[in-house]
Design an enzyme around this catalytic site. Sequence first.
Site, PDB file in Angstrom:
ATOM      1  N   CYS A   1       0.838  -1.205   0.000  1.00 51.47           N
ATOM      2  CA  CYS A   1       0.000   0.000   0.000  1.00 51.47           C
ATOM      3  C   CYS A   1       0.870   1.251   0.000  1.00 51.47           C
ATOM      4  O   CYS A   1       0.584   2.219  -0.713  1.00 51.47           O
ATOM      5  CB  CYS A   1      -0.936  -0.021   1.198  1.00 51.47           C
ATOM      6  SG  CYS A   1      -2.028   1.409   1.306  1.00 51.47           S
TER       7      CYS A   1
ATOM      8  N   CYS B   1      -6.401  -4.087   7.031  1.00 47.64           N
ATOM      9  CA  CYS B   1      -7.568  -3.194   7.012  1.00 47.64           C
ATOM     10  C   CYS B   1      -8.682  -3.697   6.112  1.00 47.64           C
ATOM     11  O   CYS B   1      -9.843  -3.408   6.352  1.00 47.64           O
ATOM     12  CB  CYS B   1      -7.162  -1.772   6.636  1.00 47.64           C
ATOM     13  SG  CYS B   1      -6.742  -1.542   4.899  1.00 47.64           S
TER      14      CYS B   1
END
Lengths: 376, 354
Positions: B95, B187
């Site tokens: 990410c 997440c």
Amino acid sequence: MLPAALDAYVTAAGHLGNASALHAHGRGARRLVEEARESVAADLGCRPSEVIFTGGGTESDNLAVKGMFWGRRDADPRRRRVIVSEIEHHAVLDAADWLGRHEGAVIDRLPVDGRGRINADVLAGILRESADEVALITAMWANNEVGTLQPISEMSALSAEYGVPLHTDAIQAIGQVPVDFTASGATALTVTGHKLGGPAGVGALLLGRDVPVTPILHGGGQERDVRSGTLDVPGIVAFATALHIAVTEQDALARRLTVLRDDLIARVREAVPCAVLNGCTEARLPGNAHFSFPGCEGDAILMLLDAAGIQAATGSACNAGVAQPSHVLLAMGATGDTASSTLRFSLGHTSTAEDVDALVAALPTAVERARAAAAT
Amino acid sequence: MSGGVDSAVAAAFAAEAGHDVTGVHLALSRNPQTYRTGARGCCTLEDSRDARRAADVIGIPFYVWDMAERFHEDVVDDFVAEYAAGRTPNPCLRCNEKIKFAAVLDRAVALGFDAVVTGHHARLDEGVLRRSVDIGKDQSYVLAVLNRDQLSRAMFPLGGITKEQVREEAAKRGLGVADKPDSHDICFIADGDTKGFLAERIGAKTGDIVDSATGEVLGSHDGAFAYTVGQRHGLGLTRPAADGRPRYVLSITPVSNTVTVGPREELEVTVVHADKPVWTSGTARTEPVECVVQLRAHGETHAAVLVATEDGLTAHLRTPARGVAAGQALVAYLPDADGDIVLASATISGSARD
């Protein structure tokens, strides 16, 4: 809020009293509410008994769509169809879709043309085929995104001809164009305070006295037994004050904003030649200018203009705050990319020529950067 | 601004330093509704509200940027594909590499911004990336993948203080997230069930659990993706090993869907190969370098000699490492009294014993 509406709010808020109470304070509060009701009725061309105060536009739309559906269906179980234009506000669209999912309603979507204008011929066709099965028609007076004025008189004529009630959400229209409930032939009409310089959270549904409507909120039955809940006296007084000013000044404001808006459109096109004006050139709200900026994301331009002190709007955002492609543009035939590249510039009673100058100065850079960002 | 305390304080520091700061929250779920009730992770509507409130308190503009498509392609799909290939990916690293310091940074630069500020715990000064002063919270391991250009447009204002101090700074400023619990989970896996998430996407497929020495089939599994090299628990083996000692996952072979297990000492490796190297300074070292290497997030470090190879890096460890999984990052640090300096990062492709 307009200063006069704010003053009216503060004054009324200083008075004690539940408008449903029978003692002196209660009667005092009730008097303020009834004077406001008479004022609203006078300004919108209806009888005071046709004014139902609500908690704003969303409630009025839900009450009209769901309440009229239930009322009509209960009177005749064949009436399960709800005719909804594709460009309605989500307060109408989602209420109708909910009826479809949970109450067995059949939803007919009225299409619009490339300018965002509802096709009344399609409505005539549906009614000719199956008026007996229709619970209600709901179509807005003017679209909130692209500003296109809708053929309300054509639709109300069809409503009368086939005996099917017509609800119209006139939130965007009031204060911008003349709106007369009785003359319009509509059965129900939504109005709300915060678009007029009044408070948010107060509005009304104008509703013909003989229209069967099933309540959504049950309780004390304060508003004609159609809407329950202790009345928000200061909010109602301020709403009526703002509405009165908006209606009184509508003609002058419309003239001024039309000139300003046309100047804005011409200069935006000059500054950003790729900009595409959406909506209708003639039948348009005076304060509305709506553009697509091909190759850009509307929310990127919005952010850059915001940083320059100019507040524009994209269609709508989801709960998380992500801008969504405009359903209105999609209904007008735009692709998803085009529907995400739009921005609305709204002008109101505080807008000036300097505001337009500031927009035209900031826009070219914002568009250029937004285009570069979209290319990453 | 994830909605957590770190990014909120980082934004406050940047604004107080005189920068013109805009708060951005990333919408990473294709359908935020699915995350509505999720208490974990960083994609819930509650987190978006917390981030907005922090921006209000700091007094900066705030917007939500939709990065859901990019995130799914570059992080979630990659995560699933790596597991399917028998490797153990690090999605936070991916990410940073592909979203925060690529998609977000590129968009920000195009819109006229100079840098991306995050609440990562690491120090960055003139292109030199160091561990945070808070070694327990240090995140340099997942930032080491950033190249010189990316670092030149990054700011990490929190590297010089501890997590505890971050919370104090948040409380001092009236930020409501001051005492918000840390997020630990991945997440995009709202319920924390990584195994179930992978099973749904890769598909359960029965395979053998095999003894490394004898080749004997000891048991079966429902999908090799559920295992990680070095794993001891959850193997579901009913028979003890002949010597009575615990067995560990030594390797995963996706083609034959085999999980190979064996004794702890067989986990030990002294040579680690890695590909896709990033040299933080922008220049590869041509000579072998004495350094320390870290082979997984929050893992221990090993003194090593790092050698650049034709297509990557090889680390010769001075002490054996256990549980080295392909797909994790090898991050090399130069020990330094002012905080260890990131030298290079690469993706582990294989390991061996000398």
